[in-house]
Design a protein around this motif. Structure first.
Motif, PDB file in Angstrom:
ATOM      1  N   THR A   1       0.308   5.383  11.382  1.00 10.72           N
ATOM      2  CA  THR A   1       1.340   4.465  11.833  1.00 10.72           C
ATOM      3  C   THR A   1       0.642   3.267  12.450  1.00 10.72           C
ATOM      4  O   THR A   1      -0.386   3.420  13.134  1.00 10.72           O
TER       5      THR A   1
ATOM      6  N   ASP B   1       4.258  12.099  10.024  1.00 16.80           N
ATOM      7  CA  ASP B   1       5.537  11.800   9.397  1.00 16.80           C
ATOM      8  C   ASP B   1       5.293  11.105   8.046  1.00 16.80           C
ATOM      9  O   ASP B   1       4.821   9.966   7.989  1.00 16.80           O
TER      10      ASP B   1
ATOM     11  N   GLU C   1       7.231   7.785   7.671  1.00 11.07           N
ATOM     12  CA  GLU C   1       6.656   6.670   8.418  1.00 11.07           C
ATOM     13  C   GLU C   1       5.399   6.157   7.731  1.00 11.07           C
ATOM     14  O   GLU C   1       5.155   4.949   7.661  1.00 11.07           O
ATOM     15  N   ASP C   2       4.595   7.080   7.215  1.00 10.68           N
ATOM     16  CA  ASP C   2       3.399   6.680   6.478  1.00 10.68           C
ATOM     17  C   ASP C   2       3.777   5.852   5.252  1.00 10.68           C
ATOM     18  O   ASP C   2       3.140   4.841   4.947  1.00 10.68           O
TER      19      ASP C   2
ATOM     20  N   HIS D   1       6.483   4.021   4.758  1.00  9.64           N
ATOM     21  CA  HIS D   1       7.075   2.730   5.077  1.00  9.64           C
ATOM     22  C   HIS D   1       6.065   1.718   5.613  1.00  9.64           C
ATOM     23  O   HIS D   1       6.404   0.531   5.748  1.00  9.64           O
ATOM     24  N   ARG D   2       4.836   2.140   5.907  1.00 10.27           N
ATOM     25  CA  ARG D   2       3.818   1.179   6.325  1.00 10.27           C
ATOM     26  C   ARG D   2       2.987   0.695   5.147  1.00 10.27           C
ATOM     27  O   ARG D   2       2.108  -0.163   5.310  1.00 10.27           O
TER      28      ARG D   2
END
Length: 415
Positions: A105, A121, A124-125, A127-128
């Motif tokens: 993140t 997550d 989350e990974d 979406h980056r």
């Protein structure tokens, strides 16, 4: 939104046949334990979805680098701390490298570098990451996970699209501007219009990047099968001239791609760059400096730009002379460049046959050397080299037909 909300199976899809590779299975066996998991992500999954060749297999994992290193040591597997501060470890299994990067993140970004923290997550990974097609994961059972909900569809449609807000993705790393066009060059079906406008609007930030990073992306872009579409999009947005530090000739580049396809040839990087923007020596020097190209590329472009001017016709003799002087591959490139510049206008069928023949031609060896002339009574010294040069020129002009004896007879008149 969890990764599991968008999943499907590919266990029987031939495009994913590589998932059964024993070395990859070793990676899965090593890391999928003690509550940790590893999945393939990025290029291998993306290329399989869109039908492109798969080369490297990169993975994402919940396991942290020190854990992976310890497990690898226990298993007798070579582990290299490639970028351990950023969570990347390379496992070498049966001579094949696999990059494993811990889920991350972003803590802070400045457009050039990112400070990251390890996470667990998958969503989350995902979406980056940069593009939707790069955020699809595959687990050991052959299940695909698409946390952003568009990755599988976009990969299959060859649609280049940022994840979420394009301005935010670009601000995290300005290199993504060039990656956007590079991916369009490689996959070429469609780019997201709003994302394109965001890249154009942010182009003033490109000079904050190192020339090496810019050069690496531009080289990959130029070599893409849809490079013309990407270059044209960049040019329309006012970006290309500044990036190359020269005036791009897109019409010439388009003609090169068209003629190469008709002749079943694949232009190399030097020819692509020369056709696009090299006319004189200074152009090659400026481009090489701007993109931090190796000296061998700079020198090759300078030679081509200089030599091509002398090509006004093409036949077997001219092609053999070019091949003798510069090598067969360079001779082929010079002919193609002269064709692109409309200096010659041969029948393409006949030219194709000439190029086929030159590829099979054995380059002859000049039959004389300095010792031969000395043995015939010439005094050693600088004149030997001059005489050899004159004799070699005559030999080449004869179609490489003059024998050693005939050349030695000619040498007598040079004393």
């Amino acid at each position: 939104m969890s990764a599991q909300d968008h999943s499907c199976g590919v266990a029987d899809d031939p495009a994913f046949g590589w998932r059964n590779d024993p070395s990859l299975q070793t990676v899965f066996s090593l890391v999928n334990r003690d509550g940790e998991e590893v999945r393939v992500v990025g290029g291998a999954v993306r290329n399989s979805l869109l039908g492109a060749k798969v080369s490297d297999i990169d993975c994402a994992t919940t396991a942290e680098p020190h854990t992976i290193m310890a497990w690898a040591q226990e298993a007798g597997i070579k582990a290299i701390p490639t970028g351990i501060d950023h969570g990347t470890v390379t496992l070498v299994i049966d001579g094949r490298p696999f990059e494993l990067t811990t889920l991350r993140t972003d803590v802070e970004t400045d457009g050039r570098h990112a400070e990251v923290a390890f996470g667990r997550d998958w969503g989350e990974d995902a979406h980056r990451r940069d593009f939707t097609m790069n955020a699809v994961y595959m687990d050991a059972e052959g299940r695909l996970y698409d946390p952003v909900g568009q990755g599988i569809k976009d990969a299959r449609a060859r649609h280049v699209r940022f994840i979420g807000d394009a301005d935010r993705r670009i601000a995290e790393d300005y290199l993504r501007i060039l990656r956007f066009f590079r991916f369009f060059s490689q996959y070429g079906e469609r780019l997201e219009e709003g994302d394109y406008q965001a890249c154009i609007a942010a182009q003033a930030s490109l000079p904050t990047l190192s020339a090496e990073r810019i050069g690496a992306e531009m080289v990959k872009l130029l070599e893409g099968p849809f490079a013309l579409k990407a270059l044209d999009a960049m040019h329309q947005g006012g970006m290309l001239t500044g990036l190359l530090a020269c005036v791009p000739h897109l019409a010439r580049f388009a003609r090169l791609k068209q003629l190469a396809a008709q002749l079943y040839l694949k232009p190399d990087l030097n020819l692509l760059m020369t056709a696009l923007c090299i006319d004189v020596r200074e152009d090659a020097e400026r481009l090489a400096k701007t993109l931090r190209l190796p000296n061998r590329n700079r020198d090759a472009m300078m030679r081509m730009a200089k030599t091509v001017r002398s090509i006004k016709t093409i036949n077997e003799q001219v092609l053999e002379q070019l091949a003798y002087a510069h090598g067969k591959e360079t001779a082929r490139d010079l002919v193609l460049l002269a064709l692109v510049r409309r200096q010659i206008a041969p029948d393409l069928t006949e030219l194709s046959m000439l190029l086929r023949d030159i590829a099979l031609w054995t380059v002859p060896v000049f039959p004389l050397n300095g010792r031969d002339l000395i043995d015939k009574g010439m005094k050693p010294g600088p004149k030997i080299g001059n005489h050899l040069g004159q004799l070699e020129k005559a030999w080449v002009s004869s179609g490489f037909a003059l024998s050693k004896g005939q050349l030695l007879s000619m040498a007598r008149s040079l004393r």
